[in-house]
Design a protein around this motif. Sequence first.
Motif, short mmCIF file in Angstrom:
data_model
loop_
_atom_site.label_atom_id
_atom_site.label_comp_id
_atom_site.label_asym_id
_atom_site.label_seq_id
_atom_site.Cartn_x
_atom_site.Cartn_y
_atom_site.Cartn_z
N ALA A 23 2.81 -7.42 -1.61
CA ALA A 23 2.80 -5.53 -1.30
C ALA A 23 2.38 -5.43 -0.19
O ALA A 23 2.33 -4.30 0.41
N PHE A 24 1.58 -6.29 0.41
CA PHE A 24 1.02 -5.47 1.89
C PHE A 24 2.67 -6.10 2.85
O PHE A 24 2.52 -5.33 3.78
N SER A 25 2.95 -6.72 1.99
CA SER A 25 4.65 -7.20 3.22
C SER A 25 5.74 -5.87 2.61
O SER A 25 6.28 -5.61 3.76
N LEU A 26 5.54 -5.61 1.42
CA LEU A 26 6.95 -5.00 1.42
C LEU A 26 5.78 -3.38 1.69
O LEU A 26 6.19 -2.42 2.28
N ARG A 27 4.91 -3.60 2.30
CA ARG A 27 4.23 -1.59 2.50
C ARG A 27 4.58 -2.32 4.04
O ARG A 27 4.84 -0.34 4.40
N ARG A 28 4.53 -2.63 4.44
CA ARG A 28 4.78 -3.26 6.46
C ARG A 28 6.06 -2.44 6.43
O ARG A 28 6.55 -1.31 7.38
N ILE A 29 7.32 -3.09 5.31
CA ILE A 29 8.94 -2.57 5.12
C ILE A 29 8.32 -1.53 5.35
O ILE A 29 8.89 -0.77 6.14
#
Length: 197
Positions: free
Chosen positions: A104-110
């Motif tokens: 979720a954190f990686s997708l949030r950064r995208i």
Amino acid sequence: MNSLTMKRSRIVGNIQQAGRDIYNFPERSQNPDVKYEVTPLWRSPITQAILTWISFFTGLGSLGAFGKVVGDVFQNLNAGKAHTQNMFLYLIVFAVLFIVFAGAFSLRRIAKNETRHPIGFNNLAINGEGNRLTLEKIRDTCPCGGKLKYINAPVEWIDHDRDGRKTREITKRHPSLVCNRNPDHSYSVDIAENKKQ
């Protein structure tokens, strides 16, 4: 094509002369620019705000589960008994919540940076344009006739030679379109080309 002879050398190529003694030799790119087609396959209802809340709650949950694991370890050491059933259950809960948190954190950064990243197969990409996740497919062919693959291609690496065995450590990757017919035909892709200012 022009030619220019200077003292001990002869230069042939694109030459521009400015003034009397100033020469400019413009470099030509090895590969022409490639226009590629992006087709959205699925527009997700998941936004940056939803991913922020998912990251927050799964982060708190994973910390709580990890605290329980540590507490059970100390309790088992003090009691001299090996009651590991609850400890393993909390360990599994911690692992699952941490994986969800990291994703979720990686997708949030995208979504926050509004960038496009290759998924790694079938020319699929995930895009955060408009702070919303979109699954896309990249389509195009190389000017040489080969098919282009959208991948995280290595752009910087360190070669190691240990005991006669050569290994390569990749230090940097960049999203690129790479030709399957000629790997020298590689085209860098701007991951934030659709970012709104």
